[in-house]
Design a protein around this motif. Structure first.
Motif, PDB file in Angstrom:
ATOM      1  N   ASN A  21     -12.989   7.863  56.824  1.00  0.00           N
ATOM      2  CA  ASN A  21     -13.838   8.253  55.696  1.00  0.00           C
ATOM      3  C   ASN A  21     -14.944   7.234  55.442  1.00  0.00           C
ATOM      4  O   ASN A  21     -16.053   7.606  55.075  1.00  0.00           O
ATOM      5  N   SER A  22     -14.642   5.962  55.660  1.00  0.00           N
ATOM      6  CA  SER A  22     -15.669   4.937  55.436  1.00  0.00           C
ATOM      7  C   SER A  22     -16.819   5.077  56.428  1.00  0.00           C
ATOM      8  O   SER A  22     -17.925   4.626  56.167  1.00  0.00           O
ATOM      9  N   SER A  24     -17.895   8.082  57.523  1.00  0.00           N
ATOM     10  CA  SER A  24     -18.434   9.441  57.460  1.00  0.00           C
ATOM     11  C   SER A  24     -19.903   9.477  57.043  1.00  0.00           C
ATOM     12  O   SER A  24     -20.615  10.402  57.406  1.00  0.00           O
ATOM     13  N   GLY A  25     -20.350   8.482  56.305  1.00  0.00           N
ATOM     14  CA  GLY A  25     -21.731   8.502  55.834  1.00  0.00           C
ATOM     15  C   GLY A  25     -22.726   7.864  56.779  1.00  0.00           C
ATOM     16  O   GLY A  25     -23.859   8.330  56.908  1.00  0.00           O
ATOM     17  N   ARG A  26     -22.299   6.794  57.439  1.00  0.00           N
ATOM     18  CA  ARG A  26     -23.202   6.061  58.326  1.00  0.00           C
ATOM     19  C   ARG A  26     -22.403   5.091  59.171  1.00  0.00           C
ATOM     20  O   ARG A  26     -21.256   4.783  58.849  1.00  0.00           O
ATOM     21  N   ARG A  28     -21.000   1.638  60.493  1.00  0.00           N
ATOM     22  CA  ARG A  28     -20.670   0.375  59.817  1.00  0.00           C
ATOM     23  C   ARG A  28     -20.078  -0.596  60.830  1.00  0.00           C
ATOM     24  O   ARG A  28     -19.476  -0.185  61.806  1.00  0.00           O
ATOM     25  N   THR A  36     -15.567  -2.653  52.269  1.00  0.00           N
ATOM     26  CA  THR A  36     -15.587  -1.351  51.608  1.00  0.00           C
ATOM     27  C   THR A  36     -14.182  -0.930  51.197  1.00  0.00           C
ATOM     28  O   THR A  36     -13.951  -0.518  50.064  1.00  0.00           O
ATOM     29  N   GLU A  80     -19.396   4.351  64.769  1.00  0.00           N
ATOM     30  CA  GLU A  80     -19.943   5.607  64.272  1.00  0.00           C
ATOM     31  C   GLU A  80     -19.031   6.750  64.710  1.00  0.00           C
ATOM     32  O   GLU A  80     -18.541   6.762  65.843  1.00  0.00           O
ATOM     33  N   ARG A  86     -15.404  13.454  63.647  1.00  0.00           N
ATOM     34  CA  ARG A  86     -15.692  14.243  62.439  1.00  0.00           C
ATOM     35  C   ARG A  86     -14.711  15.408  62.295  1.00  0.00           C
ATOM     36  O   ARG A  86     -14.261  15.720  61.192  1.00  0.00           O
ATOM     37  N   SER A  90     -12.109  15.778  59.214  1.00  0.00           N
ATOM     38  CA  SER A  90     -12.066  16.995  58.403  1.00  0.00           C
ATOM     39  C   SER A  90     -10.633  17.516  58.310  1.00  0.00           C
ATOM     40  O   SER A  90     -10.152  17.867  57.222  1.00  0.00           O
ATOM     41  N   ASN A  93      -8.601  15.091  56.088  1.00  0.00           N
ATOM     42  CA  ASN A  93      -8.929  15.246  54.668  1.00  0.00           C
ATOM     43  C   ASN A  93      -8.333  16.532  54.101  1.00  0.00           C
ATOM     44  O   ASN A  93      -7.814  16.540  52.987  1.00  0.00           O
TER      45      ASN A  93
END
Length: 111
Positions: A21-22, A24-26, A28, A36, A80, A86, A90, A93
């Motif tokens: 999840n950390s 999922s946005g970009r 790191r 985080t 990434e 992804r 999904s 989650n």
């Protein structure tokens, strides 16, 4: 002792979900993920815990890496999510949400 053991197992069990999840946005880098996740109360993590999981995710093709120069020292490895990552995130989650809903329903029935 029993409650400490339970919380340790719970943290280990959800750590992979939190790491994915950390990302999922970009992308790191490892220490950024540690920081985080460290902001989540009761989820104590270290670099020694995160990197083996990230390496396994790479082998499983859930993440890809790139190395970038850092203004603060040696190059950083960025992680990434791949399309496969992804999809896995999904699914995880969705499963987590169903589990939370089931626990909440159980708690309401017994209250």
């Amino acid at each position: 002792e029993s409650s400490d053991n339970w919380t340790t197992h719970l943290r280990k069990g959800i750590l992979e979900l939190c790491i994915l999840n950390s990302l999922s946005g970009r992308p790191r880098y490892g220490y950024e993920i540690v920081r985080t996740l460290g902001e989540i109360e009761s989820l104590v993590v270290s670099e020694g815990t995160i990197y083996p999981i990230l390496n396994r995710f790479k082998r499983e093709e859930l993440v890809r890496t790139t190395n970038e120069e850092s203004p603060d020292g040696p190059p950083r490895t960025y992680y990434e999510l791949t399309d496969k990552g992804r999809t896995q995130l999904s699914w995880m989650n969705d499963h987590w949400q169903r589990l939370l809903n089931g626990i909440e329903n159980l708690r309401k029935e017994l209250a």
